[in-house]
Write a protein that holds these residues in place. Structure first.
Motif, short mmCIF file in Angstrom:
data_model
loop_
_atom_site.label_atom_id
_atom_site.label_comp_id
_atom_site.label_asym_id
_atom_site.label_seq_id
_atom_site.Cartn_x
_atom_site.Cartn_y
_atom_site.Cartn_z
N LEU A 108 -2.82 6.56 -3.95
CA LEU A 108 -1.86 5.54 -4.33
C LEU A 108 -1.02 6.12 -5.46
N ASN A 109 0.25 6.26 -5.19
CA ASN A 109 1.18 6.83 -6.17
C ASN A 109 0.65 8.16 -6.71
N GLY A 110 0.10 8.96 -5.79
CA GLY A 110 -0.31 10.31 -6.12
C GLY A 110 -1.72 10.45 -6.67
N ARG A 111 -2.44 9.37 -6.84
CA ARG A 111 -3.81 9.46 -7.35
C ARG A 111 -4.78 8.78 -6.39
N PRO A 112 -6.01 9.29 -6.28
CA PRO A 112 -6.98 8.65 -5.39
C PRO A 112 -7.44 7.30 -5.93
N HIS A 113 -7.54 6.34 -5.04
CA HIS A 113 -8.00 5.01 -5.40
C HIS A 113 -8.98 4.52 -4.34
N ALA A 114 -9.85 3.60 -4.72
CA ALA A 114 -10.76 2.98 -3.76
C ALA A 114 -10.74 1.48 -3.97
N VAL A 115 -10.82 0.75 -2.88
CA VAL A 115 -10.96 -0.71 -2.97
C VAL A 115 -12.09 -1.15 -2.06
N THR A 116 -12.76 -2.21 -2.47
CA THR A 116 -13.81 -2.80 -1.64
C THR A 116 -13.24 -4.10 -1.10
N VAL B 58 -0.06 6.02 -0.13
CA VAL B 58 0.79 4.84 -0.34
C VAL B 58 1.65 5.06 -1.58
N THR B 59 2.93 4.71 -1.49
CA THR B 59 3.79 4.73 -2.67
C THR B 59 4.36 3.34 -2.89
N THR B 60 4.20 2.83 -4.10
CA THR B 60 4.80 1.55 -4.46
C THR B 60 5.87 1.80 -5.52
N LEU B 61 6.56 0.74 -5.91
CA LEU B 61 7.62 0.90 -6.92
C LEU B 61 7.06 1.55 -8.19
N GLU B 62 5.83 1.18 -8.57
CA GLU B 62 5.23 1.75 -9.78
C GLU B 62 5.15 3.28 -9.68
N GLY B 63 5.09 3.79 -8.45
CA GLY B 63 4.91 5.23 -8.25
C GLY B 63 6.20 6.02 -8.35
N ILE B 64 7.35 5.36 -8.30
CA ILE B 64 8.58 6.15 -8.32
C ILE B 64 9.22 6.19 -9.70
N GLY B 65 8.78 5.29 -10.59
CA GLY B 65 9.33 5.34 -11.94
C GLY B 65 8.92 4.11 -12.70
#
Ligand SMILES: Cc1cc2nc3c(=O)[nH]c(=O)nc-3n(C[C@H](O)[C@H](O)[C@H](O)COP(=O)(O)OP(=O)(O)OC[C@H]3O[C@@H](n4cnc5c(N)ncnc54)[C@H](O)[C@@H]3O)c2cc1C
Ligand code: FES
Ligand code: FES
Lengths: 165, 276
Positions: free
Chosen positions: A14-22, A78-85
């Motif tokens: 997510l935005n370049g970093r690994p994430h996990a969700v349950t 996944v890229t969200t708005l938070e990931g672009i700036g």
């Protein structure tokens, strides 16, 4: 076969970093982003694919995150708005949206910018008609669209200058 | 009630096994662009769900001149094909870009009017569907499938087979705006003209003009053996208008749709007559 019973863990970039969700089965990417990962730029509008306020990039392709079960995002990016700036490091699209008053209530803005980024990644110098077609899935109830289109045209100019420099 | 399991089979066989085991309790997602909306609206409560996105059904292959489109192929893939057919045109005009990434060709076969745009060029090109169930695989003409649109409990549409396009094709869609809009009407025509310009073979398909995409066979009969001249085109358009069965919904009245079937069949045939 991946059989996802009851709650299960999904891992993705997510935005370049690994994430996990349950999550429970059929939990959408939109819900996982907003309610599990607390990234609220991606908006929850219609839940029907009709408004585009939940638009994000999945493996660099444009998707409506309200229609995507997050289970299918496992192992993907996944890229969200938070990931672009963000504050202090605005993306040229974010700067241009600000300068052109392209956001009023702001509800559509994240989706608009993601659709615009998807377009400019493929077509750095789009025509007005191409911009309109790229935004076909995104509704705005405030701006009348013109400032949004002008912001994207301006961002394209800023970005092409950036490359030359 | 919540969904207790979400299956992501890796092969068609696994998907069929799950269908056989769970039958009607298992809700199938192609791209989920219809199913997920129903779930969010509280109109569908899947006890079990399965996505076809990883089942190896998302490829487009060319074989012996036929195009074989996996049922889970995203519409965006079809829009990007380089065969210059009405299929690509219809795919490029379906929904918006984010929807096209998700929506599948197979799901479109089940979409209720006014949706189901892909069926229109597919009918005009005389496509067939490959259906698989436990221990069997068979093909049916799309037209036959669309008249009932029902599968047995253990069955899935695996792929769509499109014969090489014969002659010239046209596809036109009328919506309430220029993009990301359901069809008021959609028209696809595939026609073969001989050296004298006489029509030797033609299929006209209409979308949003009946509960499912349909052929306008009386209009086709008007054209056979004739040149695409004004009077003939007018007669065919009037015939299509008379034989269709459109519905009234929030987009358009049945009356308006019927008028537009006439206008758009006329335009499509005009376009074919002019193209070479
Ligand atoms: C904003 C928006 C705009 C849209 N615009 C258009 C448009 O312009 N034109 C148009 O035609 N449609 C449109 N649609 C409707 C829909 O997105 C498309 O018809 C799409 O092709 C449906 O495919 P899907 O894979 O997403 O369907 P799904 O929701 O996955 O499935 C639909 C149905 O088909 C069944 N199914 C799917 N695949 C198979 C299979 N292989 N075998 C057996 N059963 C299967 C499912 O069980 C379900 O009952 C739009 C939808 C939205 C939300
Ligand atoms: S919330 Fe996803 S399209 Fe409206
Ligand atoms: S700024 Fe309010 S919806 Fe676009």
């Amino acid at each position: 076969m991946a059989t996802q019973l009851a709650t299960h863990i999904v891992t993705f970039q997510l935005n370049g970093r690994p994430h996990a969700v349950t999550v429970a089965p059929l939990t959408t990417l939109r819900t996982a982003l907003r309610e599990d990962l607390h990234l609220h730029a991606t908006k929850a509008g219609c839940g029907q694919g009709g408004c585009g306020s939940c638009t994000v990039l999945l493996d660099n392709e444009l998707v409506l995150s309200c229609l995507v079960p997050v289970t299918l995002v496992d192992g993907r990016s996944v890229t969200t708005l938070e990931g672009i700036g963000g504050p202090g490091r605005l993306h040229p699209l974010q700067e241009a949206f600000h300068d052109h008053f392209a956001a009023q209530c702001g509800y559509c803005t994240a989706g608009m910018i993601m659709a615009a980024k998807w377009l400019l990644d493929r077509n750095p110098n789009p025509t007005r008609a191409e911009i309109q077609m790229a935004l076909a899935g995104n509704l705005c109830r405030c701006t009348g669209y013109v400032p949004i289109i002008e912001a994207i045209e301006d961002a394209a100019r800023r970005m092409s200058k950036g490359v030359k420099r | 009630m919540s969904t207790t399991a979400f299956f992501v089979p890796r092969t068609v066989e696994q998907a069929i096994d799950l269908k056989r085991e769970h039958g009607k309790n298992l809700v199938v997602l192609g791209g989920g662009t219809i199913v997920m909306g129903l779930v969010h609206d509280g109109l569908l409560f899947p006890k079990l769900a399965m996505s076809l996105a990883r089942a190896g059904m998302s490829d487009v292959r060319r074989r012996d001149g036929w195009l074989e489109i996996g049922a889970a192929t995203p519409i965006a893939r079809l829009a990007a094909l380089k065969g210059a057919t009405t299929l690509e045109r219809a795919a490029g005009m379906l929904g918006g870009p984010a929807l096209r990434t998700l929506a599948t060709a197979g799901g479109n076969l089940f979409a209720k009017a006014p949706y189901g745009d892909m069926c229109v060029p597919l009918l005009a090109m005389d496509a067939e569907l490959e259906i698989a169930g436990a221990g069997r695989r068979y093909t049916v003409p799309l037209e036959q499938f669309l008249s009932r649109r029902s599968l047995k409990n253990d069955e899935l549409v695996v792929s769509i087979h499109v014969p090489k396009a014969q002659g010239r094709g046209a596809y036109l869609k009328l919506g309430r705006r220029q993009a990301n809009t359901p069809s008021v009407v959609a028209v696809a025509v595939q026609a073969v003209l001989d050296t004298n310009g006489k029509c030797t073979d033609v299929r006209i398909a209409l979308g949003a003009a009946a509960p499912q995409a349909v052929r306008a066979k009386k209009a086709e009969a008007v054209l056979i053996g004739r040149r695409l001249e004004d009077a003939t085109i007018k007669a065919a358009a009037e015939s299509a208008q008379a034989e269709c069965n459109p519905a009234t919904d929030s987009l358009a009245s049945a009356w308006y749709r019927r008028e537009m079937v006439g206008v758009f069949v006329h335009r499509a045939l005009d376009e074919l007559g002019r193209s070479t």
